[in-house]
Write an enzyme that holds these catalytic residues in place. Structure first.
Site: not given
Ligand code: AMP
Ligand code: ZN
Length: 112
Positions: A31, A47, A101
């Site tokens: 993350d 997806h 995720h």
């Molecule tokens: P969610 O609120 O469960 O949708 O979490 C999305 C997660 O994606 C958050 O913890 C972000 O920090 C993470 N995130 C967003 N962009 C990226 C990226 N480019 N690479 C890795 N993690 C990311």
């Molecule tokens: Zn996707």
């Protein structure tokens, strides 16, 4: 592959990510804004927008994601200490990225 999906682009190696694990169905990467000393996102390559849209045919790949969580926990030394695996679902669940995720977090006591 959904063109406007960040995690689809990471799966396709079109956007940068620190990939920790990859197989034919699952990718796990760090993350970018870690909330714990270890914070890895485990995603199906295919997806699926949200758990709120999950279908019976998705069960296999989602189970594979949990097996990857177990493997990460063992590989990183948390098999006995434990770790957290959680999924945010929809607006009130705090989901920001609409590609399913699993957040794998470890290395600090249980948090909310
Ligand atoms: P969610 O609120 O469960 O949708 O979490 C999305 C997660 O994606 C958050 O913890 C972000 O920090 C993470 N995130 C967003 N962009 C990226 C990226 N480019 N690479 C890795 N993690 C990311
Ligand atoms: Zn996707």
């Amino acid at each position: 592959m959904t063109d406007d999906c960040l995690f689809c682009r990471i799966v396709a190696h079109e956007s940068p990510a620190d990939i920790e694990y990859e197989d034919d169905q699952v990718v796990a990467f760090k993350d970018i804004y870690p909330k714990a000393p270890v914070h890895v996102l485990i995603v199906p390559k295919r997806h699926i927008a949200s758990i709120m849209e999950v279908e019976p045919g998705d069960a296999g790949v989602l189970g594979r994601c949990l097996l990857v969580a177990r493997a990460l926990g063992e590989a990183k030394g948390f098999a006995k200490r434990g770790y957290r695996v959680d999924v945010r679902c929809g607006p009130e669940g705090g989901q920001v990225v609409y590609h399913v995720h699993f957040h794998f977090t470890a290395g600090r006591p249980a948090h909310t």
